[in-house]
Design a protein around this motif. Sequence first.
Motif, short mmCIF file in Angstrom:
data_model
loop_
_atom_site.label_atom_id
_atom_site.label_comp_id
_atom_site.label_asym_id
_atom_site.label_seq_id
_atom_site.Cartn_x
_atom_site.Cartn_y
_atom_site.Cartn_z
N ASN A 303 0.82 -1.21 0.00
CA ASN A 303 0.00 0.00 0.00
C ASN A 303 0.85 1.26 0.00
N SER A 304 1.88 1.28 0.84
CA SER A 304 2.76 2.46 0.93
C SER A 304 3.48 2.72 -0.39
N LEU A 305 3.98 1.64 -0.99
CA LEU A 305 4.73 1.80 -2.23
C LEU A 305 3.83 2.29 -3.36
N ILE A 306 2.63 1.73 -3.47
CA ILE A 306 1.70 2.14 -4.53
C ILE A 306 1.39 3.63 -4.40
N LYS A 307 1.12 4.09 -3.20
CA LYS A 307 0.80 5.50 -3.00
C LYS A 307 2.00 6.38 -3.34
N GLU A 308 3.19 6.00 -2.88
CA GLU A 308 4.39 6.81 -3.10
C GLU A 308 4.77 6.84 -4.58
N PHE A 309 4.71 5.70 -5.23
CA PHE A 309 5.18 5.60 -6.62
C PHE A 309 4.18 6.21 -7.59
N TYR A 310 2.91 5.82 -7.47
CA TYR A 310 1.92 6.23 -8.47
C TYR A 310 1.26 7.57 -8.19
N GLY A 312 3.32 10.02 -6.78
CA GLY A 312 4.43 10.96 -6.82
C GLY A 312 5.46 10.73 -7.90
N ARG A 313 6.19 9.64 -7.77
CA ARG A 313 7.37 9.45 -8.62
C ARG A 313 7.04 9.43 -10.11
N ILE A 314 6.00 8.72 -10.49
CA ILE A 314 5.68 8.58 -11.91
C ILE A 314 5.30 9.91 -12.54
N TRP A 315 4.68 10.80 -11.73
CA TRP A 315 4.32 12.13 -12.20
C TRP A 315 5.54 13.04 -12.24
#
Length: 537
Positions: A303-310, A312-315
């Motif tokens: 859950n944490s990784l999905i929120k952080e990656f999708y 923030g990072r991908i944008w």
Amino acid sequence: MTQIYLRTESIKSEDIKGLSVVNSEDLNIINALKSSEPCLLEGSRGTGKSFLMKVSEIEIEEEDPKALPVFVAFNKSSLINTDDDLQFYHWMLAKTIKALANKLRKRGFSVSSYSASLLSNDESDNSDSVEQDLKSIVKIFEDSYKGRSHIDVSSLPDIEDVKEAIESICIENGLERVFFFFDEAAHVFRPEQQRQFFSLFKDLRSPYIICNAAIYPGVTYFGESFEVTHDCTYKKIERNIRDSDYLQYFKDIVFKQANEEIQQAFENQRELFNTLAFCAGGNPRILLKTVQDLEKVNTSSVNSLIKEFYRGRIWAEHTELGEKYKGHQEIIDWGRDFLEETVIPTIEKYNAVRKEKGVDESSIYFWVHKNCPEPVKEALRLLTYTGIINKIGSSVRATRSELGARYEVKYGCILSLEAKPHAESKHFYESLSTKKHPEFGKQHPSYTGIVGFSLVKTDDDQYKASLKSMLEKPIDVLSLLTDWQKEKLKGAGILTIEDLHSKSEANLIESIYSVGPVRARLMKNAATAELLEYLSG
């Protein structure tokens, strides 16, 4: 959690087949790349274009002794900056002939004095000296970013002489054809480079030469002389999350590289793996990257990784394109705002309303009218290039039978907005439907802010300024290098992108203490690949 290969360039040729996972669509692409017709392979960043071309190259070598595959990477195109109007064409030609000469030497094929003289406009009849001359020309071109250069290309042969030389070499060595695999065909923000690439692609065609190339969706300029429908076979890498073999295919990709501990953890919690696989939206590199970054295989970490990656990072990667290439910044920023502030909230609202009504139907799709403003189309093309959205139909009828394009937003970008993404994923996926989705007509109010934008292409001065700015960036911006690699590079005094680019492999081996030649070489290859992808957009 585990070290994984995220790029084809980081994998040794002998390891490619061992890491290969192919489904029926991949086999279809590989067969097209091995056929006697030229092929263009389209796919977003990280979808596996280079990998499939490498597999094709290896299979040709294994299966057909009368064919010679030659892999040519054009990933240094961002560094070319000379006063030659045809600089890119000439650089590509020199690089292509050099790669051919190198492959012929490695395979032990002979080059007659006649063929050697055809490959050199200075009448050299020795293949070794021809290769050295080409190597010198290529290096001068690739160092031209340091200052606009004048390069003497008089020793380069005419394209017809190149074709005649290749025919002669084939006849002399019992070969039937040469396959060229062009990777990173041209810089996506330099349309003139792309037009010159497709001129060369078409000019090289002969009974003895097959050209294949990897290109990006939405941002490829073919020029006036190249017609996709007539001049090549056109293939797209399309991995739909709704395909019946999708989960098994991506499980095989991850398990080829993951250690036993991770494999067992995912076997015990398959739904966690499924959530990560769906979030990646058919992109192997994104899935491998998220698996590598996962702290633990449990619900909380996923859950944490999905929120952080999708969220923030991908944008951030998409926004960074505008910071690199100022001529496109307005369009790039508007596209992100349009997706984040209009499209995705509309999809969220659509899904919520359907849920309230008890309709078991959800969406990650949206439709845009074919006659929407051109800057809107350009913004969507750039979002397709970075892989945040995927165009899944260009002539789709919507309400009132109007025609337009249907797009898919990456599954992870929608799911990440949930408080508990993994808990929602299974039912959300099972209820996905392409039948209905939000629509944005040709005069939608959200277009108001972009109508006045001009579609400015990056000119040479803008590009040179952008390149200078990027070369001055710290190596920390190279996101796919591991922290360990970055620390080793910094310890060797390599602090900026230009520091890294200017170091030869030998320099790196000498500079990084406690790292042997083999590991230093792998580090240099991985770092250079990441560096060149950063520069290319």
